[in-house]
Motif scaffolding. Structure first.
Motif, short mmCIF file in Angstrom:
data_model
loop_
_atom_site.label_atom_id
_atom_site.label_comp_id
_atom_site.label_asym_id
_atom_site.label_seq_id
_atom_site.Cartn_x
_atom_site.Cartn_y
_atom_site.Cartn_z
N LEU A 127 28.04 41.21 43.42
CA LEU A 127 27.80 40.52 44.14
C LEU A 127 27.47 38.93 43.76
O LEU A 127 27.97 38.00 44.59
CB LEU A 127 26.27 40.70 44.77
CG LEU A 127 26.01 41.84 45.59
CD1 LEU A 127 24.47 42.35 45.79
CD2 LEU A 127 26.55 41.60 46.81
N ARG A 128 27.31 38.79 42.50
CA ARG A 128 27.46 37.36 42.12
C ARG A 128 28.83 36.99 42.07
O ARG A 128 29.08 35.78 42.06
CB ARG A 128 26.77 37.41 40.67
CG ARG A 128 25.17 37.38 40.78
CD ARG A 128 24.51 37.73 39.22
NE ARG A 128 22.77 37.42 39.53
CZ ARG A 128 22.08 38.05 38.65
NH1 ARG A 128 22.58 38.64 37.25
NH2 ARG A 128 20.95 37.91 38.90
N SER A 163 19.12 37.45 47.71
CA SER A 163 19.76 37.16 46.63
C SER A 163 19.97 38.52 46.04
O SER A 163 19.20 39.34 46.49
CB SER A 163 19.00 36.42 45.38
OG SER A 163 17.75 37.15 45.08
N PRO A 164 20.95 38.80 45.13
CA PRO A 164 21.33 40.03 44.62
C PRO A 164 19.79 40.59 44.20
O PRO A 164 19.77 41.87 44.19
CB PRO A 164 22.16 39.62 43.59
CG PRO A 164 22.94 38.58 43.93
CD PRO A 164 21.87 37.68 44.71
N GLU A 218 22.15 40.66 53.68
CA GLU A 218 23.15 39.66 52.94
C GLU A 218 22.40 38.20 52.84
O GLU A 218 23.00 37.34 52.30
CB GLU A 218 24.25 39.44 54.28
CG GLU A 218 25.44 40.58 54.11
CD GLU A 218 26.18 40.35 52.65
OE1 GLU A 218 26.56 39.38 52.44
OE2 GLU A 218 26.02 41.08 51.82
N ARG A 219 21.33 38.24 53.36
CA ARG A 219 20.47 36.91 53.50
C ARG A 219 19.60 36.85 51.87
O ARG A 219 19.07 35.84 51.87
CB ARG A 219 19.39 36.57 54.55
CG ARG A 219 20.25 36.33 55.80
CD ARG A 219 19.50 35.92 56.95
NE ARG A 219 18.32 36.81 57.64
CZ ARG A 219 18.53 37.58 58.36
NH1 ARG A 219 19.60 37.77 59.23
NH2 ARG A 219 17.32 38.27 58.73
N LYS A 250 30.44 35.77 45.43
CA LYS A 250 29.59 34.78 46.27
C LYS A 250 30.76 33.71 46.67
O LYS A 250 30.49 33.42 47.91
CB LYS A 250 28.75 34.07 45.21
CG LYS A 250 27.69 32.83 45.89
CD LYS A 250 26.72 32.42 45.07
CE LYS A 250 25.95 31.41 45.61
NZ LYS A 250 24.87 30.81 44.97
N ALA A 251 31.43 33.28 45.75
CA ALA A 251 32.27 32.34 46.26
C ALA A 251 33.39 32.81 47.44
O ALA A 251 33.82 32.29 48.49
CB ALA A 251 33.31 31.63 45.38
N GLU A 252 33.86 34.19 47.15
CA GLU A 252 34.70 34.64 48.14
C GLU A 252 34.16 35.04 49.55
O GLU A 252 34.63 34.57 50.45
CB GLU A 252 35.02 36.14 47.63
CG GLU A 252 35.97 37.08 48.70
CD GLU A 252 36.49 38.21 48.10
OE1 GLU A 252 36.84 39.08 49.00
OE2 GLU A 252 36.26 38.61 46.70
N ARG A 253 32.67 35.16 49.47
CA ARG A 253 32.10 35.66 50.96
C ARG A 253 31.99 34.14 51.36
O ARG A 253 31.96 33.95 52.99
CB ARG A 253 30.54 36.00 50.58
CG ARG A 253 30.69 37.65 50.23
CD ARG A 253 30.70 38.51 51.16
NE ARG A 253 30.91 39.80 50.70
CZ ARG A 253 29.89 40.49 50.44
NH1 ARG A 253 28.61 40.15 50.85
NH2 ARG A 253 29.95 41.90 50.02
N ALA A 254 31.49 33.00 50.78
CA ALA A 254 31.31 31.70 51.39
C ALA A 254 32.64 31.32 51.93
O ALA A 254 32.62 30.33 52.99
CB ALA A 254 30.92 30.74 50.35
#
Length: 293
Positions: free
Chosen positions: A67-68, A113-114, A110-111, A71-75
């Motif tokens: 997940l960490r 934090s991991p 999804e909202r 993060k950039a890919e999801r954004a």
């Protein structure tokens, strides 16, 4: 490898996959995370006093790392993001309860934090006590309790608020398919709650709305616009399936597979429609069956 260690892992595999899917929102990534846990188990399994706890801890930490890293890919994701659909045959008893695997619930996760996500799932869904969760995550019990409290404030309203029986949910899915195929917009309007939402995920790979449709009129306007501009792709076959706990539709279209998931709402109507068109999230769908709209 010792057969006893293999058996110990296989006994936990279904639970680990369920945990990983909720953490990651992806069937494929969940399977990868569990496979990574298996590789670690092959190196450390001998001498482990509690295999179940060890494997949950390893899988959880692997999911947090994923997940960490994502993060950039999801954004940067193009358009609305939806979890990879969890598809089961409609004829079987559901493996998962809709309230614990619905798309609205996964979107609420999804909202978080991991760490919040891990705490909430381990304690509230998989029923570990706070001491076990603290050991799994390497945190104090007090810190875990705080994380759980914060997570609940985000998630508590996301579980299904209305209950409909299986038959009614299947009727809604079939009526939606018939109304859209026949361009019967009056019928479609009657199936939707006034504040219904529709989310389409194409991931930039296939055509899909780049914003969430909010309200009955907005949703119908989208269908009318698609039909007026280019028409819908040809439906080669379709199947009624269970998607994330509720009856839904698996379509095999001329431009690839598509899933349509529904969330029942007030008065037995549809409160939310979730359309998955991203081919990267549909690699696990079953082959088409010879049924046509």
């Amino acid at each position: 490898m010792d057969a006893g260690l293999t058996d110990a892992f296989e006994a936990q595999r279904p639970r680990l996959k369920r945990l990983a899917y909720r953490m990651l929102g992806s069937v494929a990534e969940a399977e990868d995370a569990v496979q990574d846990a298996w590789l670690r188990w092959t190196r450390a399994g001998e001498g482990v006093a509690d295999p179940a706890a060890w494997l949950v801890r390893a899988t959880t930490r692997l999911c947090i790392d994923r997940l960490r890293a994502a993060k950039a890919e999801r954004a940067a994701y193009r358009g609305p993001w939806l979890p990879e659909p969890l598809i089961e045959p409609l004829t079987e008893d559901p493996v998962e309860r809709a309230e614990d695997v619905s798309i609205a619930f996964l979107l609420a996760l999804e909202r978080l934090s991991p760490l919040e996500r891990a705490v909430f799932l381990l304690h509230d869904v998989f029923e570990q006590d706070y001491a076990q969760v603290a050991e799994t995550l390497g945190r104090t019990e007090a810190a875990v309790r705080q994380l759980a409290s914060r997570a609940r404030t985000h998630v508590q309203d996301a579980r299904p608020r209305f209950s409909v029986d299986e038959g009614r949910a299947k009727e809604l899915a079939e009526a939606f398919a018939a109304a859209t195929a026949g361009a019967d917009y009056a019928r479609l309007a009657s199936l939707l709650t006034e504040d219904a939402v529709m989310v389409t995920d194409g991931g930039g790979k296939r055509k899909a709305a780049l914003r969430v449709m909010v309200g009955r009129d907005d949703i119908i306007g989208l269908f009318q616009g698609i039909r007026w501009r280019a028409g819908f792709p040809e439906v080669n076959a379709f199947e009624a399936v269970r998607i994330n706990g509720w009856p839904g539709l698996l379509l095999h279209l001329s431009d690839g597979p598509e899933t349509i998931a529904f969330e029942p709402g007030e008065d037995g109507r549809i409160a939310a429609i979730y359309v998955m068109r991203n081919p990267e999230k549909l690699g696990h769908v079953p082959e088409a069956r010879a049924e046509r709209l």
